[in-house]
Design a protein around this motif. Structure first.
Motif, PDB file in Angstrom:
ATOM      1  N   ASN A 262       0.787  -1.244   0.000  1.00 51.06           N
ATOM      2  CA  ASN A 262       0.000   0.000   0.000  1.00 51.06           C
ATOM      3  C   ASN A 262       0.818   1.293   0.000  1.00 51.06           C
ATOM      4  O   ASN A 262       0.264   2.358   0.207  1.00 51.06           O
ATOM      5  CB  ASN A 262      -0.944   0.020   1.224  1.00 51.06           C
ATOM      6  CG  ASN A 262      -2.379   0.138   0.765  1.00 51.06           C
ATOM      7  OD1 ASN A 262      -2.653  -0.107  -0.424  1.00 51.06           O
ATOM      8  ND2 ASN A 262      -3.274   0.511   1.646  1.00 51.06           N
TER       9      ASN A 262
ATOM     10  N   SER B 136       1.334   2.192  -8.166  1.00 52.90           N
ATOM     11  CA  SER B 136       1.056   3.536  -8.698  1.00 52.90           C
ATOM     12  C   SER B 136       2.302   4.096  -9.363  1.00 52.90           C
ATOM     13  O   SER B 136       2.225   4.770 -10.399  1.00 52.90           O
ATOM     14  CB  SER B 136       0.636   4.487  -7.580  1.00 52.90           C
ATOM     15  OG  SER B 136      -0.451   3.959  -6.864  1.00 52.90           O
TER      16      SER B 136
ATOM     17  N   ILE C 142      -2.447  -3.123 -11.424  1.00 54.90           N
ATOM     18  CA  ILE C 142      -3.700  -2.866 -10.713  1.00 54.90           C
ATOM     19  C   ILE C 142      -3.387  -2.127  -9.418  1.00 54.90           C
ATOM     20  O   ILE C 142      -2.536  -2.550  -8.636  1.00 54.90           O
ATOM     21  CB  ILE C 142      -4.427  -4.187 -10.387  1.00 54.90           C
ATOM     22  CG1 ILE C 142      -4.711  -4.951 -11.678  1.00 54.90           C
ATOM     23  CG2 ILE C 142      -5.709  -3.934  -9.599  1.00 54.90           C
ATOM     24  CD1 ILE C 142      -5.178  -6.379 -11.447  1.00 54.90           C
ATOM     25  N   VAL C 143      -4.082  -1.010  -9.221  1.00 55.35           N
ATOM     26  CA  VAL C 143      -3.890  -0.217  -8.010  1.00 55.35           C
ATOM     27  C   VAL C 143      -5.201  -0.198  -7.241  1.00 55.35           C
ATOM     28  O   VAL C 143      -6.238   0.169  -7.782  1.00 55.35           O
ATOM     29  CB  VAL C 143      -3.482   1.229  -8.368  1.00 55.35           C
ATOM     30  CG1 VAL C 143      -3.519   2.119  -7.136  1.00 55.35           C
ATOM     31  CG2 VAL C 143      -2.105   1.260  -9.000  1.00 55.35           C
TER      32      VAL C 143
HETATM   33  N1  LIG Z   1      -3.165   9.976  -0.750  1.00 55.91           N
HETATM   34  C1  LIG Z   1      -2.377   9.299  -1.565  1.00 55.91           C
HETATM   35  N2  LIG Z   1      -2.692   8.044  -1.907  1.00 55.91           N
HETATM   36  C2  LIG Z   1      -1.881   7.355  -2.742  1.00 55.91           C
HETATM   37  C3  LIG Z   1      -0.710   7.941  -3.266  1.00 55.91           C
HETATM   38  N3  LIG Z   1      -0.099   7.026  -4.054  1.00 55.91           N
HETATM   39  C4  LIG Z   1      -0.881   5.910  -4.015  1.00 55.91           C
HETATM   40  N4  LIG Z   1      -1.965   6.109  -3.223  1.00 55.91           N
HETATM   41  C5  LIG Z   1      -3.031   5.161  -2.950  1.00 55.91           C
HETATM   42  O1  LIG Z   1      -2.533   4.116  -2.132  1.00 55.91           O
HETATM   43  C6  LIG Z   1      -3.212   2.889  -2.425  1.00 55.91           C
HETATM   44  C7  LIG Z   1      -2.173   1.803  -2.712  1.00 55.91           C
HETATM   45  O2  LIG Z   1      -1.496   2.104  -3.936  1.00 55.91           O
HETATM   46  P1  LIG Z   1      -0.723   0.993  -4.753  1.00 55.91           P
HETATM   47  O3  LIG Z   1      -0.021   1.682  -5.847  1.00 55.91           O
HETATM   48  O4  LIG Z   1      -1.635  -0.142  -5.083  1.00 55.91           O
HETATM   49  O5  LIG Z   1       0.319   0.518  -3.642  1.00 55.91           O
HETATM   50  P2  LIG Z   1       1.219  -0.795  -3.606  1.00 55.91           P
HETATM   51  O6  LIG Z   1       0.526  -1.775  -2.727  1.00 55.91           O
HETATM   52  O7  LIG Z   1       2.488  -0.338  -2.982  1.00 55.91           O
HETATM   53  O8  LIG Z   1       1.386  -1.276  -4.998  1.00 55.91           O
HETATM   54  C8  LIG Z   1      -4.123   3.189  -3.600  1.00 55.91           C
HETATM   55  O9  LIG Z   1      -5.421   3.391  -3.108  1.00 55.91           O
HETATM   56  C9  LIG Z   1      -3.537   4.476  -4.192  1.00 55.91           C
HETATM   57  O10 LIG Z   1      -4.533   5.234  -4.833  1.00 55.91           O
HETATM   58  C10 LIG Z   1      -0.405   9.303  -2.899  1.00 55.91           C
HETATM   59  O11 LIG Z   1       0.602   9.890  -3.319  1.00 55.91           O
HETATM   60  N5  LIG Z   1      -1.263   9.913  -2.039  1.00 55.91           N
END
Ligand SMILES: Nc1nc2c(ncn2[C@@H]2O[C@H](COP(=O)(O)OP(=O)(O)O)[C@@H](O)[C@H]2O)c(=O)[nH]1
Ligand SMILES: [Mg+2]
Length: 479
Positions: free
Chosen positions: A240, A245, A257-258
């Protein structure tokens, strides 16, 4: 009888402005005389005839069927006279328009010649190698040039094609042979009688110099190989944090997928990108945490492997989740437990994400084991700091891998594992020479001979060197 003349379409098959068909070998001229018809000033209007080709001169012509003389296309033809051609053999190129039916009519016309056969993959280049027009490093360079997808790959390949690697390798090999020549002279004539004193010392000194040169080429952090095959960059971190992203941001599309659900990414997703001319293979990995989910655990295991296999590790952390209060973030304290083992001070960069949610002060340094790491602060969803991050990442990669864009850094010589293997081999033989007692010049010379052979393997030049020629040309032996 073996058919020595080969032909092939040298441009991609299909529709296009022009298509080039190459014919190389002793019977290439037959093709010119039977299939190329040129309008000459003396001939009646529209009448074309067979003319002897003027070498290396492109001519406007009709390309005709060798038997029926039916015109297949209006095009151009050129004859490269041996040995001044790519293959060093007689070569004819027919330039036609490009279309499937047209090209196959020309190719099937060539099949009618009794001494012609279709070329095997790479056979023109193979002939250039066998005929001494190119060495192995240049052949590899041609392949790399065709395959190059980014500017740095192109630059590196052009250097190889231009003979940069060959020259450097030949110089090193020549030095080894000079060393060997000293020993051979010593063995044949004996120090102090016909020869000046200190010959062995000269050889030892030269060998030390060679060891130093080869070691410095080997200590290039594999820059050349990495740029050739692509810099492997792994994105890792806790669930997360915004890893997927980030991958989507870098690739400018929704590749991964995000979701807000931790554990969304399970398998590794890789993409190739051009980052400022450098080829980068980016992998998104599963978030590192403790979980009972079997599939996720496999994903986490793969994430570890991907991070270990990568050249650059980019760790994504959520800034609001780092509990620090000072402007220095010490990852030894603050990084999540499952992430810590993968942070290596040499290869890791840090991306602090979700700055939009963070109330605390902006971090000024990110430390690991007392070493500051490159880091950037962004909000991927809000697009804050992303430009600075992209520029910074680009600069970081260029500093690490760029091949001599500025005059201060020399481009690495080694661009393939194959070169490295032979270089290491040569180094071992040189060391063995230095370790051999000087009372035993015969086995010592043998080590040098092996060292020269190991280097010759890089360029594919394994002919026997007449060492005595060098002995006689380089010093004066008795009278
Ligand atoms: N507020 C905020 N949310 C973010 C940001 N970057 C990602 N998110 C949110 O964090 C959640 C997890 O993102 P993801 O890219 O799937 O994270 P991963 O598990 O590291 O791959 C998603 O709901 C994104 O929309 C950011 O810069 N700010
Ligand atoms: Mg993810």
């Amino acid at each position: 009888m073996e058919k020595k003349t080969i032909y092939a379409l040298s441009t991609p098959l299909g529709r296009g402005g022009i298509g080039v068909i190459r014919v190389s070998g002793p019977d290439a001229l037959d093709v010119y005389s039977q299939m190329v018809r040129v309008a000459t000033s003396g001939s009646a209007k529209g009448k074309q005839k067979e003319v002897a080709p003027e070498p290396w001169k492109m001519r406007r012509c009709s390309i005709v069927h060798p038997e029926s003389q039916e015109v297949l296309d209006e095009g151009m033809a050129v004859f490269f006279k041996a040995p001044h051609s790519f293959t060093a053999e007689h070569t004819v190129e027919l330039h036609t328009h490009s279309g499937t039916a047209l090209l196959s009519s020309v190719l099937s016309s060539l099949a009618l010649f009794p001494n012609l056969r279709p070329a095997q993959p790479g056979e023109f280049t193979k002939r250039a190698l066998l005929n001494g027009r190119l060495d192995l490093t240049q052949v590899e360079g041609i392949k790399d040039l065709i395959d190059a997808e980014t500017e740095e790959q192109r630059k590196s390949a052009v250097r190889a094609v231009g003979g940069h690697v060959k020259r450097e390798m030949d110089n090193i090999r020549e030095d080894v042979i000079k060393c060997l020549a000293l020993l051979e002279a010593l063995i044949d004539f004996g120090e102090g009688e016909d020869l000046e004193e200190g010959i062995y010392d000269q050889a030892v000194e030269k060998a030390h110099g060679l060891v130093h040169t080869i070691e410095s080429h080997l200590a290039d952090a594999r820059r050349g190989e990495i740029v050739r095959s692509g810099i492997k960059l792994s994105i890792f971190g806790p669930p997360n944090a915004g890893k997927s992203s980030l991958l989507n941001f870098l690739s400018q599309r929704d590749a991964a997928i995000v979701t807000p659900i931790p554990g969304t990414t399970r398998d590794i997703l890789s993409l190739s990108l051009d980052v400022g001319g450098l080829p980068v293979i980016i992998s998104d990995t599963a978030g590192l945490r403790q979980t009972k989910d079997m599939v996720e655990n496999i994903g986490i295991e793969r994430a570890h492997q991907a991070v270990h296999d990568s050249d650059v590790r980019l760790c994504v952390l959520s800034l609001p989740e780092l509990r620090g209060t000072s402007s220095t973030i010490d990852l030894a304290d603050l990084a999540p437990e499952y992430v810590k083992p993968l942070l290596s001070p040499e290869d890791t960069c840090i991306l602090l994400n979700k700055s939009d949610l963070s109330q605390s002060m902006m971090p000024e340094t990110v430390m690991l084991a007392r070493k500051p790491l490159p880091f950037w602060v962004v909000s991927l969803t809000e697009g804050i700091g992303t430009k600075g991050f992209l520029d910074g990442l680009q600069r970081h990669l260029k500093d690490r891998y760029e091949l001599g864009a500025d005059s201060t850094s020399t481009p690495p010589l080694i661009t393939r594992e194959r070169h490295r293997t032979h270089f290491v081999e040569a180094l071992q033989f040189l060391q063995a020479f230095l370790d051999t007692p000087r009372e035993e010049p015969v086995p010592a010379a043998e080590e040098l001979r092996y060292a020269a052979q190991a280097i010759a393997k890089v360029t594919g030049r394994i002919d026997v060197e007449n060492v005595l020629d060098i002995v006689f040309s380089e010093f004066c032996i008795g009278k």
